[in-house]
Design a protein around this motif. Sequence first.
Motif, PDB file in Angstrom:
ATOM      1  N   LYS A   1      44.077 -76.268 127.435  1.00 29.93           N
ATOM      2  CA  LYS A   1      44.148 -74.831 127.164  1.00 29.93           C
ATOM      3  C   LYS A   1      42.789 -74.203 126.883  1.00 29.93           C
ATOM      4  N   GLY A   2      41.856 -74.999 126.363  1.00 34.89           N
ATOM      5  CA  GLY A   2      40.543 -74.447 126.080  1.00 34.89           C
ATOM      6  C   GLY A   2      40.156 -74.634 124.627  1.00 34.89           C
ATOM      7  N   THR A   3      39.176 -73.852 124.197  1.00 34.72           N
ATOM      8  CA  THR A   3      38.656 -73.920 122.834  1.00 34.72           C
ATOM      9  C   THR A   3      38.929 -72.602 122.134  1.00 34.72           C
ATOM     10  N   PHE A   4      39.427 -72.686 120.906  1.00 31.02           N
ATOM     11  CA  PHE A   4      39.861 -71.504 120.173  1.00 31.02           C
ATOM     12  C   PHE A   4      39.137 -71.417 118.827  1.00 31.02           C
ATOM     13  N   VAL A   5      39.006 -70.191 118.327  1.00 31.21           N
ATOM     14  CA  VAL A   5      38.463 -69.996 116.986  1.00 31.21           C
ATOM     15  C   VAL A   5      39.493 -70.520 115.994  1.00 31.21           C
TER      16      VAL A   5
END
Length: 263
Positions: free
Chosen positions: A88-92
């Motif tokens: 999904k990716g990288t999130f804060v």
Amino acid sequence: MSSLPSPALDGAAPAGGSAPSQAPAFSPLYQQIKGLILHSLQHGEWKPGEAIPSEMELAARFRVSQGTVRKAIDELAAENLLTRRQGKGTFVATHAERQVQYRFLKLLPDSGDARGEAPAQRTILECRRLRAAADVARALALRTGDAVIQVRRVLSFAGVPTILEDIWLPGHTFKGLSAEQMASHQGPTYAMFELDFGVRMVRAEEKLRAVLPDEQQAQWLAISTSTPVLSVERLAYTYNDAPMELRRGLYRTDTHHYHNALS
């Protein structure tokens, strides 16, 4: 955000001579990229829970390799500022996520763990705006007499009052915070600070000591004044090491214990 200057590209020197005097000599390139990402986080370019651009997009933005971006993100993830999600990716990172919630919760039940325990019941004893005393002002990097919000509350587990807390917050940042707001929010308090005030606590320092409660404190915790409690003073910081919360708590330890994992 501005890109890095060309001479900083993965440590390459410009053609025809040595690197110019302004070229970074003491900070690895990935640390520079980490600093730029932190700058964006601090200034709210990406909100808690939101995805940040991909490594490829960030590499193009900063004119560096994906490997350099990946190393910067790895460090930010290790510091619980970013969260990687497979596919999904990288999130804060956000305090609304369970794995982040428990990073700041150190009082655990003697049987089981915090994840199996029902959420604490909050009783707000007071929430008021006042002028900062000298010790509070010093901790929060304010001037004595500056406005602060003070919250006093009791946290109970299974109906047993377990934690008595006094919390001080900078008045200009948390303007409008009310007892109703503190009591009605169902999730972690730090998640509410993120959502309603745009403040994310990223690290904290704590001091612990054993003390005896005074008469009023003992009454709120439903114990005698001869029962030792754990005194925990926490100073929590947002980005750029800005202090944003002073918290002083008294913890009952007859059914709970303070747990910290060292590595």
